[in-house]
Design a protein around this motif. Structure first.
Motif, PDB file in Angstrom:
ATOM      1  N   ALA A   1       0.831  -1.209   0.000  1.00 33.41           N
ATOM      2  CA  ALA A   1       0.000   0.000   0.000  1.00 33.41           C
ATOM      3  C   ALA A   1       0.862   1.254   0.000  1.00 33.41           C
ATOM      4  O   ALA A   1       0.574   2.225  -0.727  1.00 33.41           O
ATOM      5  CB  ALA A   1      -0.917  -0.009   1.227  1.00 33.41           C
ATOM      6  N   SER A   2       1.922   1.253   0.789  1.00 30.12           N
ATOM      7  CA  SER A   2       2.799   2.420   0.852  1.00 30.12           C
ATOM      8  C   SER A   2       3.531   2.642  -0.465  1.00 30.12           C
ATOM      9  O   SER A   2       3.706   3.783  -0.913  1.00 30.12           O
ATOM     10  CB  SER A   2       3.805   2.247   1.997  1.00 30.12           C
ATOM     11  N   ALA A   3       3.982   1.552  -1.096  1.00 31.28           N
ATOM     12  CA  ALA A   3       4.681   1.677  -2.380  1.00 31.28           C
ATOM     13  C   ALA A   3       3.762   2.249  -3.450  1.00 31.28           C
ATOM     14  O   ALA A   3       4.164   3.102  -4.249  1.00 31.28           O
ATOM     15  CB  ALA A   3       5.223   0.317  -2.807  1.00 31.28           C
ATOM     16  N   MET A   4       2.517   1.799  -3.477  1.00 31.91           N
ATOM     17  CA  MET A   4       1.568   2.328  -4.447  1.00 31.91           C
ATOM     18  C   MET A   4       1.260   3.795  -4.159  1.00 31.91           C
ATOM     19  O   MET A   4       1.229   4.633  -5.060  1.00 31.91           O
ATOM     20  CB  MET A   4       0.279   1.490  -4.417  1.00 31.91           C
ATOM     21  N   ALA A   5       1.034   4.113  -2.885  1.00 30.11           N
ATOM     22  CA  ALA A   5       0.741   5.499  -2.515  1.00 30.11           C
ATOM     23  C   ALA A   5       1.917   6.418  -2.832  1.00 30.11           C
ATOM     24  O   ALA A   5       1.726   7.585  -3.213  1.00 30.11           O
ATOM     25  CB  ALA A   5       0.380   5.577  -1.032  1.00 30.11           C
ATOM     26  N   ALA A   6       3.134   5.908  -2.698  1.00 29.76           N
ATOM     27  CA  ALA A   6       4.317   6.714  -3.006  1.00 29.76           C
ATOM     28  C   ALA A   6       4.354   7.112  -4.471  1.00 29.76           C
ATOM     29  O   ALA A   6       4.899   8.167  -4.832  1.00 29.76           O
ATOM     30  CB  ALA A   6       5.584   5.944  -2.641  1.00 29.76           C
ATOM     31  N   ARG A   7       3.766   6.285  -5.363  1.00 30.63           N
ATOM     32  CA  ARG A   7       3.709   6.621  -6.792  1.00 30.63           C
ATOM     33  C   ARG A   7       2.870   7.868  -7.030  1.00 30.63           C
ATOM     34  O   ARG A   7       3.024   8.538  -8.054  1.00 30.63           O
ATOM     35  CB  ARG A   7       3.114   5.461  -7.587  1.00 30.63           C
ATOM     36  N   LEU A   8       1.964   8.164  -6.095  1.00 33.94           N
ATOM     37  CA  LEU A   8       1.058   9.304  -6.272  1.00 33.94           C
ATOM     38  C   LEU A   8       1.753  10.639  -6.033  1.00 33.94           C
ATOM     39  O   LEU A   8       1.238  11.686  -6.442  1.00 33.94           O
ATOM     40  CB  LEU A   8      -0.132   9.185  -5.320  1.00 33.94           C
ATOM     41  N   VAL A   9       2.908  10.614  -5.363  1.00 36.21           N
ATOM     42  CA  VAL A   9       3.592  11.871  -5.029  1.00 36.21           C
ATOM     43  C   VAL A   9       3.921  12.659  -6.289  1.00 36.21           C
ATOM     44  O   VAL A   9       3.773  13.884  -6.335  1.00 36.21           O
ATOM     45  CB  VAL A   9       4.871  11.578  -4.215  1.00 36.21           C
ATOM     46  N   ARG A  10       4.345  11.940  -7.330  1.00 39.89           N
ATOM     47  CA  ARG A  10       4.730  12.610  -8.580  1.00 39.89           C
ATOM     48  C   ARG A  10       3.658  12.490  -9.662  1.00 39.89           C
ATOM     49  O   ARG A  10       3.891  12.865 -10.805  1.00 39.89           O
ATOM     50  CB  ARG A  10       6.059  12.050  -9.082  1.00 39.89           C
TER      51      ARG A  10
END
Length: 362
Positions: free
Chosen positions: A190-199
């Motif tokens: 979940a964190s890895a996917m959410a991190a993709r949203l930063v950019r």
């Protein structure tokens, strides 16, 4: 007459979400609960909420429950074993093998220690978020080891039953492998996917629907706590991540070479395996059954959601789950209501008769 099972005074170390919730549930059963925490404010808040009383040097608890972060669990348990030589001591940390190893290395009396792990929590922490019903119907693992019998640890099982949870016995290593699969790796995914949203562009984020919310919901978690948990359970977590990496590598290869023989089959088999895996996830009350989802459109005005839930109850339908979705700027929202499959068609018909608009069902 009383339905109390636990006959010991209980001392809780750590007046956060779990500690205070345990205390509130035990106080409802009339158990004498004392509280301690490195933060006097946390103790004072928990006491104000009715979770017990501040501990005093004269207290002689029969059971001590340690509810502190994983990196200080072992030293705290050891200190409590020494401070209360007649008490049984447990903890609620989400990893079990490492604290036990550390306690043995410290020379602690592990014949009076049995680690546990309640499979319950909330996104928010602290005593202000505590609830007496937090553990009702939830699994609570008793992580056995060779130094103590389950019989001697009967008071811990009594506590689990008193707060409404369901005791589950397993060894420390089995526990850590299990939570790596069902909790720790999902957190990282979940964190890895959410991190993709930063950019990600604003346009993409603006299209976010329930699928993205489902995948990333648990990503908004306490970073410091999760670093401790993952370091303590690195072996089992790493093993599952490596297997997941292999699955993703195969999928990437299939997507990059769509005309290659077997590429579509590889993609389909992964998706099919996902369906089979979801079907194994226990539902409400631990039953492995799927629910039907009904999506109801609700006007974005005060009281509409409350009216929908009230009317579902009036129709005699038990709602198993509820998810909400609301697009920014839209005058309506969507309530996804999960019910038993046999109730689906009747509920749809009756809601439509009452004027509700059904946006979909599955």
């Amino acid at each position: 007459m009383t339905d109390r099972r636990l006959q010991h005074a209980v001392h809780i170390v750590g007046a956060g979400l779990l500690g205070t919730s345990i205390a509130l549930a035990l106080r409802e059963k009339g158990v004498d609960v004392t509280l301690a925490d490195v933060s006097p404010t946390a103790v004072a808040l928990a006491v104000d909420y009715g979770a017990g009383r501040a501990a005093t040097p004269d207290d002689r608890p029969g059971l001590v429950v340690v509810c502190v972060p994983p990196d200080v669990t072992a030293v705290t348990v050891a200190a409590q074993l020494e401070a209360h030589p007649e008490a049984l001591v447990t903890d609620v940390a989400s990893v079990k093998a490492q604290p036990l190893r550390e306690l043995i290395a410290l020379g602690a009396d592990v014949s009076r220690y049995l680690g546990t792990h309640p499979m319950a929590g909330r996104e928010r922490g602290g005593p202000v978020s505590a609830r007496a019903d937090l553990f009702v119907g939830r699994p609570w693992v008793l992580a056995g080891h060779d130094g103590i019998s389950y019989g001697r640890a009967a008071a811990i099982e009594d506590l689990i039953l008193d707060v409404g949870a369901v005791p589950v016995e397993m060894g420390v290593d089995e526990h850590d492998r299990s939570v790596a699969m069902i909790s720790h790796v999902p957190q990282l995914v979940a964190s890895a996917m959410a991190a993709r949203l930063v950019r990600a562009g604003d346009g993409a984020v603006g299209l976010a629907g329930q699928g993205l919310r489902d995948v990333t919901r648990i990503a908004a978690s306490d970073v410091n706590l999760w670093v401790q948990i993952l370091q303590a359970n690195a072996g089992p977590v790493g093993e599952i991540l490596r297997a997941l990496r292999d699955d993703l590598s195969g999928l990437i290869d299939a997507l990059e070479h769509p005309d290659q023989a077997g590429s579509r089959r590889q993609t389909a088999e992964l998706l099919s395996a996902g369906n089979a895996g979801v079907a194994r996830i226990p539902g409400k009350h631990g039953s492995s059954r799927r629910y039907a989802q009904i999506v109801v459109m609700i006007d974005d005005t005060p009281g509409q959601l409350a009216r929908l839930l009230t009317e579902i109850g009036e129709l005699g339908v038990n709602m198993e789950d509820l998810r909400l979705e609301h697009s920014p700027g839209a005058p309506i929202g969507f309530a996804e209501v999960s019910v038993l499959p046999e109730a689906e068609q009747s509920l749809i018909a009756q809601l439509e008769q009452r004027g509700w608009r059904i946006a979909g069902a599955s």
